[in-house]
Design a protein around this motif. Structure first.
Motif, mmCIF file in Angstrom:
data_model
loop_
_atom_site.group_PDB
_atom_site.id
_atom_site.type_symbol
_atom_site.label_atom_id
_atom_site.label_comp_id
_atom_site.label_asym_id
_atom_site.label_seq_id
_atom_site.Cartn_x
_atom_site.Cartn_y
_atom_site.Cartn_z
ATOM 1 N N VAL A 35 0.839 -1.200 0.000
ATOM 2 C CA VAL A 35 0.000 0.000 0.000
ATOM 3 C C VAL A 35 0.874 1.250 0.000
ATOM 4 C CG1 VAL A 35 -0.266 -0.039 2.521
ATOM 5 C CG2 VAL A 35 -1.980 1.124 1.145
ATOM 6 N N ARG A 36 0.403 2.260 -0.723
ATOM 7 C CA ARG A 36 1.072 3.562 -0.805
ATOM 8 C C ARG A 36 0.103 4.586 -0.219
ATOM 9 N NH1 ARG A 36 5.081 3.818 -4.786
ATOM 10 N NH2 ARG A 36 4.398 5.844 -5.536
ATOM 11 N N VAL A 37 0.532 5.242 0.853
ATOM 12 C CA VAL A 37 -0.371 6.129 1.584
ATOM 13 C C VAL A 37 0.152 7.559 1.598
ATOM 14 C CG1 VAL A 37 -1.589 6.512 3.759
ATOM 15 C CG2 VAL A 37 -0.911 4.194 3.121
ATOM 16 N N GLN A 38 -0.740 8.484 1.281
ATOM 17 C CA GLN A 38 -0.458 9.912 1.389
ATOM 18 C C GLN A 38 -1.151 10.424 2.646
ATOM 19 O OE1 GLN A 38 1.097 12.486 -0.928
ATOM 20 N NE2 GLN A 38 1.087 13.097 1.209
ATOM 21 N N PHE A 39 -0.395 10.990 3.568
ATOM 22 C CA PHE A 39 -0.984 11.597 4.764
ATOM 23 C C PHE A 39 -1.021 13.105 4.588
ATOM 24 C CE2 PHE A 39 0.308 7.544 6.449
ATOM 25 C CZ PHE A 39 -0.642 7.256 7.400
ATOM 26 N N ARG A 40 -2.140 13.690 4.948
ATOM 27 C CA ARG A 40 -2.306 15.150 4.972
ATOM 28 C C ARG A 40 -2.630 15.497 6.425
ATOM 29 N NH1 ARG A 40 -6.932 18.403 4.571
ATOM 30 N NH2 ARG A 40 -6.431 20.512 3.919
ATOM 31 N N ILE A 68 3.209 11.748 -2.530
ATOM 32 C CA ILE A 68 3.575 10.561 -3.295
ATOM 33 C C ILE A 68 2.661 10.485 -4.515
ATOM 34 C CG2 ILE A 68 2.000 9.039 -2.036
ATOM 35 C CD1 ILE A 68 4.136 6.867 -2.199
ATOM 36 N N GLU A 69 3.247 10.103 -5.629
ATOM 37 C CA GLU A 69 2.425 9.941 -6.825
ATOM 38 C C GLU A 69 1.676 8.624 -6.749
ATOM 39 O OE1 GLU A 69 3.861 10.886 -10.613
ATOM 40 O OE2 GLU A 69 5.324 12.333 -9.877
ATOM 41 N N ASP A 70 0.529 8.585 -7.367
ATOM 42 C CA ASP A 70 -0.333 7.400 -7.437
ATOM 43 C C ASP A 70 -0.474 6.655 -6.106
ATOM 44 O OD1 ASP A 70 2.405 6.759 -8.310
ATOM 45 O OD2 ASP A 70 1.703 4.769 -8.825
ATOM 46 N N SER A 71 -0.886 7.396 -5.077
ATOM 47 C CA SER A 71 -1.134 6.760 -3.778
ATOM 48 C C SER A 71 -2.404 5.912 -3.864
ATOM 49 C CB SER A 71 -1.277 7.808 -2.680
ATOM 50 O OG SER A 71 -2.417 8.615 -2.911
ATOM 51 N N ASP A 72 -2.458 4.880 -3.028
ATOM 52 C CA ASP A 72 -3.660 4.056 -2.940
ATOM 53 C C ASP A 72 -4.695 4.727 -2.040
ATOM 54 O OD1 ASP A 72 -2.643 1.771 -4.436
ATOM 55 O OD2 ASP A 72 -1.342 1.424 -2.705
ATOM 56 N N GLY A 105 -9.784 7.185 -1.491
ATOM 57 C CA GLY A 105 -9.007 6.243 -2.293
ATOM 58 C C GLY A 105 -9.544 4.835 -2.166
ATOM 59 N N ASP A 106 -8.674 3.861 -2.389
ATOM 60 C CA ASP A 106 -9.020 2.444 -2.404
ATOM 61 C C ASP A 106 -9.206 1.938 -0.970
ATOM 62 O OD1 ASP A 106 -9.177 -0.305 -2.659
ATOM 63 O OD2 ASP A 106 -7.406 -0.486 -3.958
ATOM 64 N N LYS A 107 -10.455 1.877 -0.514
ATOM 65 C CA LYS A 107 -10.733 1.492 0.872
ATOM 66 C C LYS A 107 -10.253 0.072 1.195
ATOM 67 C CE LYS A 107 -13.165 5.187 2.295
ATOM 68 N NZ LYS A 107 -13.455 6.052 1.245
#
Length: 135
Positions: A35-40, A68-72, A105-107
């Motif tokens: 998994v690729r995760v973007q945190f805000r 990150i590009e193309d985060s899940d 995103g993808d739950k």
């Protein structure tokens, strides 16, 4: 570890670099967990902070400040809620169910992330890191 353990500021470059070292902290591989995760993170002392987390085969392999590009998944949380999570005061499941951690995103990938965040190796490592963290 060699040198004396230094204090790190929560969400700083140094803190995130320490998080990345979790890969060597006895994480057991889980082949299907990627998994690729973007945190805000809102309401930080620096306004809004973005950081990214990459998990491959159940192991945290990269953590860095920025996008990150193309985060899940994208997870938005307040600084205080993330502090409470990292300190162990806020359980991940509670944060997601109550909306304290808002997810887009993808739950299905959220389940992969939860497997890692709730592992014993992650909790032991974070407790050690947290003992040296200021916020």
């Amino acid at each position: 570890m060699g040198a004396a353990q230094t204090r790190v500021r929560f969400l700083s470059e140094e803190y995130l670099a320490e998080m990345e070292t979790l890969a060597s902290a006895n994480q057991k591989p889980i082949p299907h967990v990627n998994v690729r995760v973007q945190f805000r993170v809102t309401d930080t002392p620096e306004s809004t902070v973005y950081f990214s987390l990459v998990i491959e085969k159940g192991t945290i392999v990269k953590v860095f400040r920025g996008r990150i590009e193309d985060s899940d998944l994208t997870i938005t949380a307040t600084y205080r809620d993330l502090v409470d999570f990292q300190s162990g005061e806020l359980h991940a499941a509670t944060a997601f169910v109550t909306g304290q951690f808002a997810v887009t995103g993808d739950k299905a990938k959220l389940l992969d992330l939860m497997i890692v965040l709730q592992s014993g190796a992650y909790h032991l490592f974070v407790a050690d890191l947290w003992a040296r963290t200021t916020w």
